[in-house]
Design a protein around this motif. Structure first.
Motif, PDB file in Angstrom:
ATOM      1  N   PHE A  29       7.270   0.917 -12.361  1.00  0.00           N
ATOM      2  CA  PHE A  29       6.209   1.274 -13.296  1.00  0.00           C
ATOM      3  C   PHE A  29       5.257   2.301 -12.706  1.00  0.00           C
ATOM      4  O   PHE A  29       4.783   3.200 -13.409  1.00  0.00           O
ATOM      5  CB  PHE A  29       5.477   0.018 -13.767  1.00  0.00           C
ATOM      6  CG  PHE A  29       6.430  -0.945 -14.416  1.00  0.00           C
ATOM      7  CD1 PHE A  29       6.925  -0.709 -15.683  1.00  0.00           C
ATOM      8  CD2 PHE A  29       6.863  -2.069 -13.731  1.00  0.00           C
ATOM      9  CE1 PHE A  29       7.832  -1.577 -16.271  1.00  0.00           C
ATOM     10  CE2 PHE A  29       7.764  -2.946 -14.310  1.00  0.00           C
ATOM     11  CZ  PHE A  29       8.253  -2.702 -15.582  1.00  0.00           C
ATOM     12  N   ALA A  30       4.996   2.223 -11.409  1.00  0.00           N
ATOM     13  CA  ALA A  30       4.148   3.210 -10.742  1.00  0.00           C
ATOM     14  C   ALA A  30       4.823   4.582 -10.710  1.00  0.00           C
ATOM     15  O   ALA A  30       4.144   5.611 -10.638  1.00  0.00           O
ATOM     16  CB  ALA A  30       3.810   2.754  -9.323  1.00  0.00           C
ATOM     17  N   LEU A  31       6.151   4.588 -10.792  1.00  0.00           N
ATOM     18  CA  LEU A  31       6.906   5.841 -10.803  1.00  0.00           C
ATOM     19  C   LEU A  31       6.974   6.469 -12.191  1.00  0.00           C
ATOM     20  O   LEU A  31       7.559   7.528 -12.369  1.00  0.00           O
ATOM     21  CB  LEU A  31       8.333   5.601 -10.302  1.00  0.00           C
ATOM     22  CG  LEU A  31       8.481   5.187  -8.847  1.00  0.00           C
ATOM     23  CD1 LEU A  31       9.905   4.716  -8.571  1.00  0.00           C
ATOM     24  CD2 LEU A  31       8.112   6.345  -7.920  1.00  0.00           C
ATOM     25  N   GLY A  32       6.370   5.809 -13.170  1.00  0.00           N
ATOM     26  CA  GLY A  32       6.403   6.316 -14.536  1.00  0.00           C
ATOM     27  C   GLY A  32       7.446   5.650 -15.409  1.00  0.00           C
ATOM     28  O   GLY A  32       7.704   6.099 -16.523  1.00  0.00           O
ATOM     29  N   GLY A  33       8.060   4.592 -14.908  1.00  0.00           N
ATOM     30  CA  GLY A  33       9.071   3.878 -15.670  1.00  0.00           C
ATOM     31  C   GLY A  33       8.482   3.212 -16.900  1.00  0.00           C
ATOM     32  O   GLY A  33       7.346   2.751 -16.876  1.00  0.00           O
ATOM     33  N   GLN A  34       9.244   3.213 -17.976  1.00  0.00           N
ATOM     34  CA  GLN A  34       8.839   2.560 -19.211  1.00  0.00           C
ATOM     35  C   GLN A  34      10.092   2.004 -19.886  1.00  0.00           C
ATOM     36  O   GLN A  34      11.188   2.123 -19.374  1.00  0.00           O
ATOM     37  CB  GLN A  34       8.037   3.514 -20.104  1.00  0.00           C
ATOM     38  CG  GLN A  34       8.509   4.944 -20.132  1.00  0.00           C
ATOM     39  CD  GLN A  34       9.563   5.221 -21.199  1.00  0.00           C
ATOM     40  OE1 GLN A  34      10.057   4.343 -21.865  1.00  0.00           O
ATOM     41  NE2 GLN A  34       9.919   6.477 -21.341  1.00  0.00           N
ATOM     42  N   ASP A  67       9.331   1.397  -3.761  1.00  0.00           N
ATOM     43  CA  ASP A  67       8.544   1.981  -4.844  1.00  0.00           C
ATOM     44  C   ASP A  67       8.641   1.115  -6.092  1.00  0.00           C
ATOM     45  O   ASP A  67       9.694   0.569  -6.417  1.00  0.00           O
ATOM     46  CB  ASP A  67       9.035   3.392  -5.184  1.00  0.00           C
ATOM     47  CG  ASP A  67       8.605   4.422  -4.166  1.00  0.00           C
ATOM     48  OD1 ASP A  67       7.569   4.206  -3.504  1.00  0.00           O
ATOM     49  OD2 ASP A  67       9.299   5.446  -4.035  1.00  0.00           O
ATOM     50  N   ASP A  68       7.530   1.003  -6.813  1.00  0.00           N
ATOM     51  CA  ASP A  68       7.451   0.217  -8.038  1.00  0.00           C
ATOM     52  C   ASP A  68       7.892   1.076  -9.226  1.00  0.00           C
ATOM     53  O   ASP A  68       7.388   2.182  -9.422  1.00  0.00           O
ATOM     54  CB  ASP A  68       6.013  -0.262  -8.234  1.00  0.00           C
ATOM     55  CG  ASP A  68       5.866  -1.163  -9.430  1.00  0.00           C
ATOM     56  OD1 ASP A  68       5.810  -0.644 -10.563  1.00  0.00           O
ATOM     57  OD2 ASP A  68       5.818  -2.393  -9.231  1.00  0.00           O
TER      58      ASP A  68
END
Length: 76
Positions: free
Chosen positions: A26-31, A23-24
């Protein structure tokens, strides 16, 4: 295994339990704020310093774990 430990940190910091090694972030909502907390956890829990640019270049559990295993500077 580093990937399992990285995954556990990501699950905790992203408040999810369904993260896989591919899983990426950033695609998971990471910031950036979460990324800084994860960097701190890597130091505290894994004894590894991971520069911010490497977090961007290695956005999956598998890739950042591989980076930690081969390149991360271990903290004393």
């Amino acid at each position: 295994m580093t990937a399992d430990r990285v995954r556990a940190i990501w699950c905790r910091e992203l408040h999810r339990d369904d993260i896989t090694v591919d899983d990426d972030f950033f695609a998971l909502g990471g910031q950036s704020v979460i990324m800084m907390r994860i960097q701190g956890a890597f130091i505290e829990e894994l004894g590894a310093e991971v520069p911010m640019d490497q977090m961007f270049l290695n956005p999956t559990v598998a890739s950042i774990a591989a980076y930690i295993d081969t390149h991360a500077a271990l903290t004393p």
